[in-house]
Scaffold this active site. Structure first.
Site, short mmCIF file in Angstrom:
data_model
loop_
_atom_site.label_atom_id
_atom_site.label_comp_id
_atom_site.label_asym_id
_atom_site.label_seq_id
_atom_site.Cartn_x
_atom_site.Cartn_y
_atom_site.Cartn_z
N ASP A 74 0.46 -3.90 22.67
CA ASP A 74 0.68 -3.87 21.22
C ASP A 74 0.48 -2.45 20.74
OD1 ASP A 74 1.41 -6.41 20.48
OD2 ASP A 74 -0.65 -7.15 20.63
N ASP A 80 -8.89 4.04 -4.04
CA ASP A 80 -8.15 3.30 -3.00
C ASP A 80 -8.98 3.26 -1.72
OD1 ASP A 80 -6.41 2.29 -1.19
OD2 ASP A 80 -4.71 3.56 -1.75
N GLU A 96 -5.37 4.09 4.39
CA GLU A 96 -4.36 5.05 3.95
C GLU A 96 -4.89 5.88 2.79
OE1 GLU A 96 -3.75 1.85 4.50
OE2 GLU A 96 -1.85 1.57 5.58
N PHE A 153 -3.21 -1.61 -6.29
CA PHE A 153 -1.95 -1.91 -5.60
C PHE A 153 -1.62 -3.38 -5.77
CE2 PHE A 153 0.30 -3.47 -1.88
CZ PHE A 153 1.35 -2.57 -1.80
N ALA A 207 1.29 -6.39 -4.55
CA ALA A 207 2.39 -6.62 -3.60
C ALA A 207 3.72 -6.71 -4.33
CB ALA A 207 2.14 -7.88 -2.80
N ARG A 247 4.42 -2.87 -5.53
CA ARG A 247 4.21 -1.97 -4.41
C ARG A 247 3.85 -0.56 -4.88
NH1 ARG A 247 9.03 -1.95 -0.78
NH2 ARG A 247 10.19 -2.42 -2.66
N ASP A 276 0.72 -15.49 19.93
CA ASP A 276 0.80 -14.78 21.21
C ASP A 276 0.66 -15.74 22.39
OD1 ASP A 276 1.16 -12.20 20.34
OD2 ASP A 276 -0.99 -11.84 20.08
#
Lengths: 683, 569
Positions: A308, A345, A349, A378, A380, A383, A523
């Protein structure tokens, strides 16, 4: 991990192993190892003859008595080797098991009624699959299971050695719990999924206990080879009696047996089981539990590793690496605005933007509170996130979302801006646009950062003949860029679990062996299909059951170590087999001239070691044959070092050390023992 | 040893390699059913055979069916040959009026020719009728060689194919081996032999008056054509009792060179066929290099041992500058006699142009050991290749683990089943050779057949059982083997050495064919480089040495040391 390390030859284990070696003489146990069984049978024969000679007052008792004793030592040393390996494996496993032994479980009486908290105490050992138990703060989880209700932080250090607690909750990918771990806060209801005796730990313990251990496929094939060689030597030695008779030499059973035992591959025969157990043990020490020895062998054969991207190849978080201004602005302007917008934030990131702005772009920490900053979190839907500070309305977010908020499209945006967005996308990065009010400020370059050294590891894998394949949900452009940077051989972009499964099947159809790791329930099919499926301890129960190994550290890069351990196991077997067979040459030169010295003194020319007497020569060969087993125990336990230098170089090295070494060492060893035997007047 | 001698050896071996290369690729095309230069003439002939016998040439067989067909075919061949010999008095073409062959000798001889051994416990010109020679023995010379080739090709297919259930059609392979390879080559070779002066006539014998005035009957016959298939098919059963030492079988240096060349030809070519069919020529070449490295080394030892001569003779004042010439033909010389001795035993040919019993102790140890190694250097037609592949599997298994992968050969994983079958096959030779030898030396009746005492006597017995079990057929001489004990036990040895060996090998082929081919990577143990060749040589020598060293120590090795000490037998 350090607490797990047991010295190679621990005094306590050695003492226990010496005791354990004796009961292993039981025929039912010996018969599992044909080479040692033959040795024991002929040892018994020689012993009986010795007793007969003793009773009848025959001569030569000292010699045949010593031969008999050393034959028994040969068997005992082999048992001892196995017992040490078992002891070490058990010591590691017991450390895991001890946590669970006295656990009392709170068995819920009416689990179907979630309001009813009535429970009764029950020993963990007596729990059955399907039982539901309540585990509260401070309790030890009594068995492997799945969280069906609640959320709790769990200390899994008992099995992982990692002290940071982990969250376990019902539903999703974090619902599996392991017996022996401790709930630190809150409570969970756990449905038991494994009875004692069938949990991973128990399966692992079974793999290091010889009585229950099944021979792995390659071990079985090797055992057949060794049994075949034993038969061939049995023919050679038995017929020698007749041929010698013709030549005027009546060979005694004692010397024939001595010749037989020195020729049959006792060295590898005696150590084979220890090598296998030690291989499992090495896995435990790497905090990986295997459910079968077959999987460990397969690990050595793996041709393709499915990794991965996130967490294995990259850190898993996109980090800011550059600020690119819109026309007419400087990168410092962008940095300042980005810094302000990211102050609250807390995502990786956001934090990386703050760190980059302050570090490389030299921005000072702004005082947000005094300036009455109002942060827009933030969402969704939009965005976009940002901050209203002073009279500025700074926003950052996905490029199209920001452009839309200032009534632009990518086609109407400034050409320079468009170009930088394109460059970032093409390089596999993520562009974040920054705007102030209606003004476009620039772009933040977010990048999936590839772990240092990973490229070298992949290069090493390539020289081992292993292909690495990166699996990622990213789009093909991003995936290709990261694949190039990390140096993987192939990638699957926008991968779904079905894609993974299909890729594995396609590779297997070409005859390749695949290893992969995974943690999610989705998986599971791929984990089951792969030849080596390593499930993460942090993963779901379904994933853990589908795989044939569980990594307690949940570290996907460990696939590489697992592969190396598999290779080490096979190499150790091969090298000691070669060594064992090569040894026979010297033994012939010791024993054959000794056998026929009376009839053909001229054969003394073959006595190139110049051993003092025929008896001493035979005894020395037998002693060497027994002692070499003991001498090689550390090697069998530690395994032969693997280095990714390519098959040819590896073979050349091992052939030189164990093939040529196997030819030479016994000449020296037997000569030395002969000197000692002669000095001590043992014969 | 002289430079000229080595030049002769080099020229012969060079000629073999030059001709084997195109032949190998030609055979690959033949057995893959592709068009060859002979197809226009032979395809119709093939069709006639298949049509007449009801064989579906495009229907392949599993290893079991293939092996069963092979066993059935050879069983019929054995019974027919046995019956021919027993009943020869009642059958035509028996001008000398030979009586029926004794049961034990007929058993031994039938087994001998069916198994490609061609051990001859009889004198051909004084025992067998023309019918037996032509319809029995000569036919089996072709069929046993074709059987070997078919088996080798079937095993090769097992490596070449992936996930396959079949390994070819025995009847088709047999037909093609005979029609496309053995017959054309035999015709050409027979003419070549005739050109060197080997007689080819249907007249029985001529009477000559010697210088002393005595009358001598000189046997004649279709020698050249017999000689051709005898050498090509690594049969080795001579037209005359003294085999290729006879001036009519092997009249001069040219016929001698042709003999050596022709016996090495097909076995050498099959390694190229193997490389061609598995799709990697280097694999075949690697086997070939290992084979020839040992072949040349063995030749050097014999050449050295024989040219060194007997030190005892030197002590008694005899000039031994020519080396040990006892039992050798002056027209062949030391070098090509040594090469002949080695080639005939490194192959499973068994033709002899030199009396092996007259070799020096070490010179005699070499052919004995070569047979015991399993005749894989390059071995009998077909049997050499599949024997070598069995050893290669073993070598790969032992050493392949050392690269940290479960062993694989040509992309096929070697697992418990293959190992079990390989060990089963490898047990056969020591069991037959050592088992029967040890029994024989304890039997007074068996010992009566010995011409020499001591270690030399032991060597004679060991050699006989090695030769029979290895399907070689050469005799060390000195042993009167035409007794019920030897005829029976040697016959059983031949049976075991051929069929008990090949059935497990065929089972391996079946198991391997069904496996997927694992693609090679840099982690795979390469089986074409110098390292593998060295390893293969090492395994052949160590494995062979470990099995037979004690026996050899009591035979030729101790005899060598006794000779140095002045004792002879």
């Amino acid at each position: 991990m350090s607490a797990r390390a047991i010295p190679l030859l621990d005094a306590v284990i050695l003492r226990q192993a010496a005791l354990d070696a004796l009961p292993k003489l039981a025929p039912a146990k010996l018969v599992r190892n044909p080479v040692m069984f033959v040795t024991a049978v002929v040892a018994l024969l020689v012993t009986l003859l010795w007793v007969r000679d003793l009773l009848m007052g025959n001569s030569g008792l000292l010699f045949s008595g010593q031969i008999a004793a050393w034959l028994w030592f040969t068997v005992l040393f082999a048992n001892f080797a196995e017992a040490i390996a078992e002891g070490r494996g058990k010591a590691h496993a017991d450390a895991l098991r001890s946590t669970r032994s006295e656990t009392l479980a709170k068995l819920l009486l009416h689990p179907e009624d979630s309001k009813d908290g009535q429970w009764q105490q029950k020993a963990a050992d007596l729990l059955k699959i399907g039982d539901v138990v309540l585990v509260e703060a401070g309790d030890t989880i009594p068995a492997d299971g799945e969280v069906i209700e609640g959320i709790a932080s769990v200390n899994e250090s008992a099995i992982t050695g990692e002290s940071a607690p982990v969250i376990r909750e019902s539903g999703g990918d974090r619902s599996a719990v392991t017996g022996g771990t401790v709930v630190l806060s809150d409570w969970i209801k756990v449905r038991v999924t494994a009875e004692r005796g069938s949990s991973f730990l128990d399966k692992m313990i079974a793999l290091v206990e010889s009585a229950q251990r099944q021979k792995t496929p390659n071990e079985l094939a090797l055992s057949i080879l060794l049994s075949g060689m034993t038969l061939i030597f049995l023919i050679a030695v038995t017929t020698l009696w007749g041929l010698a008779g013709y030549s005027g030499t009546a060979l005694s059973l004692t010397v024939l047996v001595a010749l037989l035992v020195t020729l049959i591959p006792t060295t590898i025969g005696g150590l084979l089981s220890a090598i296998g157990i030690a291989g499992m043990d090495r896995l435990i020490r790497f905090n990986v539990m295997a459910t079968s020895g077959r999987a460990v062998e397969a690990a050595g054969d793996v041709d393709t590793l499915l990794l991965d991207k996130t967490g294995t190849i990259t850190y898993g978080n996109r980090l800011a690496t550059a600020f690119i201004p819109a026309p007419g602005l400087t990168d410092r302007d962008v940095a300042a605005a980005a810094l302000l917008s990211s102050l609250s934030d807390e995502t990786p990131e956001g934090r990386s933007i703050v760190a980059l702005a302050k570090g490389q772009y030299g921005q000072a920490e702004p005082d947000a509170k005094e300036r009455h900053a109002q942060f827009i979190p933030f969402s969704a839907q939009t965005r976009i996130s940002g901050v209203d500070i002073d009279d500025r309305r700074i926003r950052k977010g996905a490029v199209d979302a920001i452009l839309k908020s200032i009534s632009l499209t990518i086609d109407t945006a400034p050409a320079a801006f468009r170009e930088s967005v394109e460059i970032i996308s093409r390089s596999g990065g993520t562009p974040l646009a920054v705007a102030d009010g209606q003004r476009l400020l620039g772009v933040i370059h977010l990048k999936d950062v590839v772990k240092p050294d990973i490229k070298e590891r992949f290069a090493a894998l390539r020289s081992m003949g292993i292909k690495t394949v990166m699996v990622t949900g990213d789009n093909p452009v991003t995936a290709a860029a990261i694949a190039t940077e990390a140096g993987v051989d192939d990638y699957i972009a926008e991968a779904t679990p079905q894609d993974k499964l299909a890729y594995i099947k396609a590779e297997q159809a070409k005859g390749r062996l695949i290893a992969m790791c995974g943690d999610g329930t989705n998986d599971a099919p791929a984990l089951a299909q792969a030849d080596v499926g390593v499930a993460m301890q942090s993963g779901t129960q379904a994933a853990r059951e589908a795989g044939n190994m569980v990594d307690l550290d949940s570290n996907p890069t460990k696939l590489i170590e697992v592969t190396e351990i598999g290779k080490q196991l096979l190499m150790t077997r091969g090298s000691l087999t070669t060594f064992s067979i090569a040894n026979d040459v010297a033994k012939y030169f010791a024993i054959v001239p000794a056998l026929f010295l009376a009839t053909y003194p001229e054969l003394g020319a073959l006595n190139i070691m110049h051993l003092s007497t025929p008896e001493s020569a035979i005894l020395s060969a037998v002693i060497f044959n027994a002692l070499i087993i003991v001498a090689l125990i550390p090697l069998a336990l530690k395994g032969i070092g693997y280095s990714p230098i390519g098959a040819s170089a590896l073979l050349r090295r091992n052939l030189l050390v164990y093939g040529l070494g196997g030819l030479i060492v016994p000449f020296v060893g037997i000569k030395l023992i002969d000197i000692i035997v002669t000095v001590l007047h043992l014969v | 040893m002289t430079f000229i001698g080595w030049l002769q050896i080099a020229l012969v071996l060079g000629a073999v390699l030059v001709c084997a290369w195109p032949l190998g690729h030609y055979m690959a095309r033949v057995f893959e059913g592709e068009k060859t230069i002979l197809s226009p003439f032979l395809v119709p002939v093939e069709r006639v055979f298949y049509g007449a016998s009801g064989i579906k040439s495009n229907k392949e067989q599993s290893w079991r069916d293939y092996a069963l067909a092979m066993l059935a075919f050879n069983a019929v061949g054995f019974v027919a040959l046995y019956a021919l010999m027993r009943l020869q008095t009642a059958l035509p073409l028996n001008p000398q009026g030979f009586s029926g062959v004794a049961p034990d000798l007929a058993f031994n001889t039938a087994m001998s020719f069916v198994t490609n051994t061609n051990w001859q416990a009889y004198g051909g010109e004084t025992t067998m009728s023309h019918l037996v020679q032509m319809a029995g023995l000569a036919v089996q010379n072709f069929l046993s060689a074709a059987t070997g080739m078919a088996l080798a090709i079937a095993v090769t297919r097992a490596f070449a194919r992936s996930s396959a259930q079949t390994i070819g059609n025995f009847w088709v392979d047999m037909t093609r081996a005979t029609l496309y390879v053995l017959l054309p080559l035999s015709v050409v070779l027979a003419i070549a032999f005739a050109l060197t002066g080997v007689p080819q006539t249907l007249s029985g014998s001529i009477d000559a008056t010697t210088l002393e005035g005595a009358k001598q009957t000189i046997a004649l016959g279709p020698v050249a054509s017999q000689e051709a298939i005898k050498q090509l098919g690594t049969n080795g059963g001579g037209f005359f009792n003294v085999n290729a030492a006879h001036p009519f079988e092997n009249p001069n240096a040219w016929s001698n060179i042709l003999s050596i060349w022709s016996m090495l030809l097909i076995s050498t070519a099959l390694t190229f066929t193997f490389g061609h069919m598995v799709g990697d020529r280097r694999q075949g070449t690697a086997l070939l290099i290992a084979m020839y490295a040992l072949l040349i080394t063995a030749t050097a030892i014999v050449y050295w041992a024989e040219t060194s001569g007997n030190p005892l003779l030197a002590k008694s004042g005899v000039d031994i500058a020519a080396g040990n010439m006892e039992g050798k033909e002056v027209r062949f010389g030391q070098a090509l006699s040594a090469l002949y001795v080695v080639a005939t035993t490194a192959l499973s040919c068994g033709a002899v142009n030199t009396m092996h019993n007259s070799l020096m102790p070490l010179g005699g140890a070499v052919p004995l050991f070569l047979i015991q190694l399993g005749e894989i250097l390059p071995g009998g037609v077909g049997s050499g290749l599949y024997g070598m592949l069995a050893i290669a599997i073993l070598a790969v298994f032992i050493a392949g683990l050392m690269v940290g992968r479960t062993p694989e050969y040509l992309g096929k994983k070697i697992e418990a089943r293959e190992m079990k079958l390989a060990m089963l096959a490898l047990l056969i030779l020591p069991l037959a050779i050592l088992g029967f030898s040890a029994t024989a030396v304890m039997l007074p009746t068996a010992l009566q057949s010995l011409a020499n005492a001591g270690p030399r006597g032991l060597t004679e017995i060991l050699y006989a059982y090695s030769s029979a079990s290895g399907n070689n057929g050469s005799a060390f001489a000195g042993l009167s083997a035409n007794t019920p004990w030897y005829n029976t036990t040697l016959g059983i040895s031949m049976l075991l050495g051929r069929f008990a060996y090949v059935v497990p090998v065929m089972a391996i082929a079946g198991a391997l064919a069904a496996k997927k081919k694992v693609p090679a990577s840099s982690g795979t143990f390469p089986t074409h480089g110098a390292l593998f060749i060295g390893l293969l040589i090492g395994v052949i020598l160590i494995l062979g040495g470990l099995q037979y060293f004690p026996a050899l120590a009591l035979g030729p090795i101790v005899e060598h040391f006794l000779m140095l000490a002045g004792k002879t037998f």
